[in-house]
Design a protein around this motif. Structure first.
Motif, mmCIF file in Angstrom:
data_model
loop_
_atom_site.group_PDB
_atom_site.id
_atom_site.type_symbol
_atom_site.label_atom_id
_atom_site.label_comp_id
_atom_site.label_asym_id
_atom_site.label_seq_id
_atom_site.Cartn_x
_atom_site.Cartn_y
_atom_site.Cartn_z
ATOM 1 N N THR A 146 0.821 -1.208 0.000
ATOM 2 C CA THR A 146 0.000 0.000 0.000
ATOM 3 C C THR A 146 0.856 1.260 0.000
ATOM 4 N N GLN A 147 2.062 1.188 0.564
ATOM 5 C CA GLN A 147 2.970 2.330 0.531
ATOM 6 C C GLN A 147 3.522 2.512 -0.876
ATOM 7 N N VAL A 148 3.904 1.407 -1.524
ATOM 8 C CA VAL A 148 4.374 1.466 -2.912
ATOM 9 C C VAL A 148 3.269 2.032 -3.801
ATOM 10 N N LEU A 149 2.032 1.597 -3.565
ATOM 11 C CA LEU A 149 0.880 2.054 -4.328
ATOM 12 C C LEU A 149 0.620 3.543 -4.115
ATOM 13 N N GLY A 150 0.892 4.024 -2.915
ATOM 14 C CA GLY A 150 0.643 5.427 -2.595
ATOM 15 C C GLY A 150 -0.694 5.669 -1.921
ATOM 16 N N ALA A 151 -1.299 4.624 -1.381
ATOM 17 C CA ALA A 151 -2.589 4.738 -0.707
ATOM 18 C C ALA A 151 -2.426 5.409 0.652
ATOM 19 N N THR A 152 -3.473 6.077 1.084
ATOM 20 C CA THR A 152 -3.526 6.623 2.439
ATOM 21 C C THR A 152 -4.828 6.171 3.105
ATOM 22 N N ALA A 153 -4.772 6.037 4.418
ATOM 23 C CA ALA A 153 -5.948 5.604 5.181
ATOM 24 C C ALA A 153 -6.778 6.822 5.565
ATOM 25 N N VAL A 154 -8.078 6.719 5.356
ATOM 26 C CA VAL A 154 -9.020 7.763 5.744
ATOM 27 C C VAL A 154 -9.769 7.335 6.998
ATOM 28 N N ARG A 155 -10.165 6.057 7.028
ATOM 29 C CA ARG A 155 -10.908 5.504 8.161
ATOM 30 C C ARG A 155 -10.635 4.008 8.220
ATOM 31 N N ALA A 156 -10.546 3.477 9.433
ATOM 32 C CA ALA A 156 -10.342 2.026 9.577
ATOM 33 C C ALA A 156 -10.935 1.560 10.901
ATOM 34 N N ASP A 157 -12.134 0.971 10.806
ATOM 35 C CA ASP A 157 -12.747 0.342 11.969
ATOM 36 C C ASP A 157 -13.613 -0.809 11.476
ATOM 37 N N ARG A 158 -14.244 -1.524 12.394
ATOM 38 C CA ARG A 158 -15.022 -2.721 12.038
ATOM 39 C C ARG A 158 -16.156 -2.422 11.054
ATOM 40 N N ASP A 159 -16.702 -1.216 11.106
ATOM 41 C CA ASP A 159 -17.835 -0.868 10.255
ATOM 42 C C ASP A 159 -17.433 -0.477 8.836
ATOM 43 N N GLU A 160 -16.288 0.149 8.686
ATOM 44 C CA GLU A 160 -15.864 0.613 7.367
ATOM 45 C C GLU A 160 -14.364 0.876 7.344
ATOM 46 N N VAL A 161 -13.756 0.511 6.219
ATOM 47 C CA VAL A 161 -12.375 0.898 5.937
ATOM 48 C C VAL A 161 -12.420 1.738 4.671
ATOM 49 N N ARG A 162 -11.808 2.930 4.732
ATOM 50 C CA ARG A 162 -11.742 3.803 3.564
ATOM 51 C C ARG A 162 -10.295 4.170 3.287
ATOM 52 N N LEU A 163 -9.877 3.892 2.067
ATOM 53 C CA LEU A 163 -8.533 4.225 1.619
ATOM 54 C C LEU A 163 -8.624 5.175 0.434
ATOM 55 N N ALA A 175 -8.798 -1.313 -3.790
ATOM 56 C CA ALA A 175 -9.994 -2.003 -3.286
ATOM 57 C C ALA A 175 -9.621 -3.275 -2.531
ATOM 58 N N ASP A 176 -8.653 -4.017 -3.037
ATOM 59 C CA ASP A 176 -8.234 -5.255 -2.378
ATOM 60 C C ASP A 176 -7.641 -4.964 -1.005
ATOM 61 N N ALA A 177 -6.851 -3.906 -0.909
ATOM 62 C CA ALA A 177 -6.260 -3.533 0.382
ATOM 63 C C ALA A 177 -7.348 -3.117 1.372
ATOM 64 N N ALA A 178 -8.308 -2.326 0.916
ATOM 65 C CA ALA A 178 -9.398 -1.900 1.798
ATOM 66 C C ALA A 178 -10.220 -3.109 2.255
ATOM 67 N N GLY A 179 -10.523 -4.007 1.313
ATOM 68 C CA GLY A 179 -11.294 -5.204 1.651
ATOM 69 C C GLY A 179 -10.554 -6.115 2.613
ATOM 70 N N GLY A 180 -9.259 -6.286 2.382
ATOM 71 C CA GLY A 180 -8.456 -7.123 3.269
ATOM 72 C C GLY A 180 -8.399 -6.577 4.681
ATOM 73 N N TRP A 181 -8.261 -5.272 4.795
ATOM 74 C CA TRP A 181 -8.205 -4.643 6.121
ATOM 75 C C TRP A 181 -9.560 -4.771 6.819
#
Length: 130
Positions: free
Chosen positions: A14-31, A55-61
């Motif tokens: 995800t760092q190589v991709l350049g993604a950043t985390a917006v939200r990460a909890d049991r209800d929703e993960v947003r990258l 999408a795969d990273a967000a789904g996996g998290w």
């Protein structure tokens, strides 16, 4: 350590991709992923592989945050992507929600939207519980 740093430690790609985390909890993960020319295919369109990787990273998290007790992780077993509109600038956000969290499998849906809130892709993902 903030959420983006936690994501980079757990999923180095995800760092190589350049993604950043917006939200990460049991209800929703947003990258989030910014559009850059290096992430594009012909015509300046965001590459589908970049969208799918986000999408795969967000789904996996999201799957990881919803693991049953005693589990160590997940592994994607299937993924279905529907690309709905091209992205030629701005950024995209992948919002992952768990549809089903069982003892052996987790199913996640990920909506990818552009920075105007328009749906650009939808991914449905199944994960094996490890």
């Amino acid at each position: 350590m903030d959420s983006t740093e936690q994501m980079y430690a757990a999923m180095p790609f995800t760092q190589v991709l350049g993604a950043t985390a917006v939200r990460a909890d049991r209800d929703e993960v947003r990258l989030r992923l910014e559009w850059t020319p290096e992430r594009c295919t012909s015509g300046g369109l965001l590459h589908g592989g970049a969208t799918l990787a986000l999408a795969d990273a967000a789904g996996g998290w999201a799957g990881f945050l919803n693991l049953p007790e005693g589990s160590s992780g997940t592994a994607t077993t299937s993924s279905s992507t529907h690309f709905l509109r091209p992205v030629s600038g701005g950024a995209v956000e992948a919002s992952a929600r768990v549809l089903h969290a069982g003892r052996t499998a987790i199913v996640v849906v990920v909506d990818v939207t552009d920075d105007r809130g328009r749906l650009t892709a939808r991914v449905t993902q199944s994960q094996a519980v490890l």
